[in-house]
Design a protein around this motif. Structure first.
Motif, mmCIF file in Angstrom:
data_model
loop_
_atom_site.group_PDB
_atom_site.id
_atom_site.type_symbol
_atom_site.label_atom_id
_atom_site.label_comp_id
_atom_site.label_asym_id
_atom_site.label_seq_id
_atom_site.Cartn_x
_atom_site.Cartn_y
_atom_site.Cartn_z
ATOM 1 N N VAL A 1 35.988 70.191 -30.282
ATOM 2 C CA VAL A 1 37.060 71.129 -30.659
ATOM 3 C C VAL A 1 37.021 72.278 -29.644
ATOM 4 C CG1 VAL A 1 38.023 72.579 -32.485
ATOM 5 C CG2 VAL A 1 36.691 70.529 -33.102
ATOM 6 N N GLU B 1 24.775 65.749 -41.981
ATOM 7 C CA GLU B 1 23.427 65.200 -42.097
ATOM 8 C C GLU B 1 22.768 65.542 -43.429
ATOM 9 O OE1 GLU B 1 19.590 65.091 -39.082
ATOM 10 O OE2 GLU B 1 20.958 66.783 -39.022
ATOM 11 N N ASP C 1 28.604 68.320 -39.115
ATOM 12 C CA ASP C 1 27.178 68.192 -39.454
ATOM 13 C C ASP C 1 26.954 67.731 -40.896
ATOM 14 O OD1 ASP C 1 24.479 68.228 -39.322
ATOM 15 O OD2 ASP C 1 24.255 70.379 -39.040
ATOM 16 N N ILE D 1 31.669 65.714 -27.677
ATOM 17 C CA ILE D 1 30.333 66.273 -27.863
ATOM 18 C C ILE D 1 29.447 65.164 -28.427
ATOM 19 C CG2 ILE D 1 31.005 67.301 -30.117
ATOM 20 C CD1 ILE D 1 28.953 69.581 -29.474
HETATM 21 N N1 LIG Z 1 33.189 68.603 -32.708
HETATM 22 C C1 LIG Z 1 32.726 69.766 -32.227
HETATM 23 N N2 LIG Z 1 33.496 70.555 -31.435
HETATM 24 C C2 LIG Z 1 33.027 71.721 -30.924
HETATM 25 N N3 LIG Z 1 31.793 72.166 -31.129
HETATM 26 C C3 LIG Z 1 30.976 71.427 -31.901
HETATM 27 C C4 LIG Z 1 31.397 70.188 -32.490
HETATM 28 N N4 LIG Z 1 30.370 69.679 -33.206
HETATM 29 C C5 LIG Z 1 29.361 70.555 -33.069
HETATM 30 N N5 LIG Z 1 29.716 71.600 -32.291
HETATM 31 C C6 LIG Z 1 28.852 72.736 -31.896
HETATM 32 O O1 LIG Z 1 27.501 72.313 -31.877
HETATM 33 C C7 LIG Z 1 26.715 73.056 -32.823
HETATM 34 C C8 LIG Z 1 25.696 72.158 -33.483
HETATM 35 O O2 LIG Z 1 26.321 71.082 -34.164
HETATM 36 P P1 LIG Z 1 25.737 70.503 -35.503
HETATM 37 O O3 LIG Z 1 26.428 69.243 -35.844
HETATM 38 O O4 LIG Z 1 25.727 71.579 -36.560
HETATM 39 O O5 LIG Z 1 24.259 70.175 -35.057
HETATM 40 P P2 LIG Z 1 22.837 70.425 -35.734
HETATM 41 O O6 LIG Z 1 22.676 69.415 -36.838
HETATM 42 O O7 LIG Z 1 21.922 70.172 -34.610
HETATM 43 O O8 LIG Z 1 22.750 71.847 -36.238
HETATM 44 C C9 LIG Z 1 27.738 73.641 -33.790
HETATM 45 O O9 LIG Z 1 27.294 74.825 -34.396
HETATM 46 C C10 LIG Z 1 28.928 73.882 -32.888
HETATM 47 O O10 LIG Z 1 28.757 75.090 -32.177
#
Ligand SMILES: Nc1ncnc2c1ncn2[C@@H]1O[C@H](COP(=O)(O)OP(=O)(O)O)[C@@H](O)[C@H]1O
Ligand SMILES: O=P(O)(O)O[C@H]1O[C@H](CO)[C@@H](O[C@H]2O[C@H](CO)[C@@H](O)[C@H](O)[C@H]2O)[C@H](O)[C@H]1O
Length: 493
Positions: free
Chosen positions: A260, A385, A383, A184
């Motif tokens: 994942v 951040e 996340d 991703i």
């Molecule tokens: N390593 C991962 N494997 C599977 N799904 C992921 C993974 N990382 C993020 N996601 C999916 O992407 C969404 C957004 O990721 P995230 O890092 O929280 O981004 P943002 O900062 O834009 O909110 C998560 O809620 C999850 O559904």
């Protein structure tokens, strides 16, 4: 659009000016647009890179665009001062240009160019398109350099060519593309120069062998040639960082991680269990253990500091400032201010009496949606951040680990409020199980530090009030209910 461009301008002259009216209309409607509620008065270009020259079929541009806006009433935006005198945030855009947009790309439409060198063509959000998304992965795979864009990779990790991309439909603050259910790629939308914890912390955790976080495989960077200085953090990482060191001016634009497969996030899972009338205590306990594992690894990987009276005063003052700013931005908070303040002052009082705390690097915005459960029941945290509205330097400062714990406790409360009928006992049971799980691994039960925990929870609930007022006004009653409860309980202790 004023073309205060500093590097890699390979776009057709005039294209950027013709994009200006389209972006003014489109940008503020995006979920990830951070400056909601304030007009966009113009744009300036930080960088522009042509990724594909404009043939009849497709042209592709990578842009870093600064949106000029009047400052927010409360100091919530993290934008550093604009070198050209315009306050505003910088956004990463991947712009496609086609003669006609196929129906599958209709949701990605930005608008139609009426002037400039590509007049008559259609402009769209190219991340939704297969070829541009493939191009990004290929650039990461081959560690390419295109104009000012640098694509880097962990040399020990391989990326198979030809993985099929699809844009993630998750509600998020940035944008993600999933490649063949294997990787991703998170493209950061509002970008700030400097070391980004969303890359820094997962890399540090991976080096510690912490299995609770998907390890970055590759990342995308740009030199911040716009002269905005990176915001150096007070406590610097001793870990090697890809190419940017604090003080350097590099934007982190994207991070590629293993995907994942079949994961469910904690928020979805909690709501599902609530709807079935099931408790969530076993999962809450496992989440507590996972959080403590991550905290332990972070404390090993990066410097920790002791917070004495002066440092705690600064921390408490920060909480008070945020409360004051929040009450200005969301006047509904006014009646609760004295009660909320007493939660912070109680912490200041303890520090004055000689109590000290340990601070370390933390996740910074931990909630159920940041926890992914694999089909085999393993939890990962994602996340890193931090709270997107806070300045980068602040997000990288060592903090009491209870800040993250407080975020999760708030999240159980959110879930309980989102059920058809409020479920306070469900939330209480989850909160207790989470703290017990945390104590099992971390060695200390967060509830043994009630004054700090309450102050952190109060600070988080105030953040949520501002977040919801800006982004999802319908949700405002959820953190407001917590504010009411916290204001009362702080006064009575
Ligand atoms: N390593 C991962 N494997 C599977 N799904 C992921 C993974 N990382 C993020 N996601 C999916 O992407 C969404 C957004 O990721 P995230 O890092 O929280 O981004 P943002 O900062 O834009 O909110 C998560 O809620 C999850 O559904
Ligand atoms: O986009 P991010 O996931 O980085 O975080 C922001 O958005 C979150 C909402 O999507 C917000 O979280 C709040 O709502 C959640 C339910 O949707 C709840 O579980 C969290 O506890 C609550 O804070 C988060 O605060 C914000 O930074």
């Amino acid at each position: 659009m004023s073309e205060a461009v500093t590097h890699s301008v390979t776009t057709p002259p005039g294209l950027l000016a013709s994009l200006d009216p389209l972006l003014r209309e489109w940008l503020p409607r995006q979920r990830w647009f951070a400056g909601k509620g304030r007009p966009v008065t113009g744009f300036s270009l930080v960088s522009a890179t042509e990724l594909l020259p404009p043939t009849a079929k497709l042209g592709l541009y990578h842009l870093l665009v600064r949106a000029h806006q009047p400052p927010a009433a409360a100091p919530q935006t993290a934008a550093p001062p604009d070198p050209h005198g315009h306050p505003g945030d910088t956004y990463q855009l991947l712009i496609g240009v086609r003669e006609a947009l196929p129906p599958r790309l209709a949701p990605a439409l930005i608008g139609h160019l009426t002037e400039g060198p590509l007049a008559g063509r259609t402009v769209y959000e190219a991340l939704y398109d297969t070829r541009p998304a493939e191009l990004l992965l290929e650039a990461l795979r081959t560690q390419d350099r295109i104009g000012g864009l640098r694509f880097e990779k962990d040399p020990d990790r391989d990326i198979r060519p030809g993985l099929v991309p699809r844009v993630s439909t998750a509600e998020q603050s940035n944008s993600s593309v999933v490649y063949g259910d294997t990787f991703i790629l998170k493209l950061l939308r509002r970008v700030v120069p400097g070391v980004n914890p969303d890359l820094e912390l997962p890399l540090a955790l991976a080096r510690q062998g912490c299995a609770r976080v998907p390890a970055p495989v590759a990342w995308m960077l740009a030199d911040a040639a716009d002269g905005v200085p990176a915001q150096a953090a007070p406590a610097e990482s001793e870990e090697p960082y890809p190419t940017a060191y604090p003080g350097e001016t590099t934007y982190v634009l994207g991070v590629l991680q293993p995907f994942v497969q079949g994961a469910t996030d904690g928020w979805e899972l909690a709501l599902r269990e609530l709807a079935k009338g099931e408790d969530f205590q076993a999962e809450a306990r496992a989440l507590g253990r996972a959080t403590a594992e991550v905290h332990t690894a972070l404390a090993r990987a990066l410097p920790t500091v002791t917070l004495g009276h002066l440092q705690m005063r600064a921390l408490v003052d920060g909480m008070i400032e945020r409360l004051e700013a929040a009450a200005q931005a969301v006047p509904t908070l006014h009646p609760y201010v004295p009660g909320l303040l007493s939660a912070f002052e109680a912490l200041g009082q303890l520090a004055e009496e000689g109590h000290t705390w340990t601070a370390q690097r933390v996740h910074g915005d931990l909630h159920l949606g940041q926890c992914l459960r694999s089909p085999s029941g393993e939890w990962s945290l994602i996340d890193f951040e931090g709270e997107p509205a806070r300045p980068l330097a602040e997000r990288r400062m060592p903090q009491p680990a209870l800040r993250d714990v407080a975020g999760m406790l708030r999240s159980f409360d959110y879930a309980a409020h989102s059920a058809g009928t409020p479920a306070p006992q469900w939330a209480e049971a989850c909160r207790a199980a989470y703290c017990s799980g945390y104590a099992e691994v971390g060695g200390r039960d967060p509830r043994h530090d009630p004054v700090l925990l309450r102050a952190c929870e109060t600070d988080k609930a105030i953040y949520e009030v501002v977040y919801e007022a800006r982004h999802r006004p319908d949700w405002l009653p959820v953190p407001l209910a917590a504010v009411r409860r916290l204001a009362l309980s702080s006064r009575s202790t």
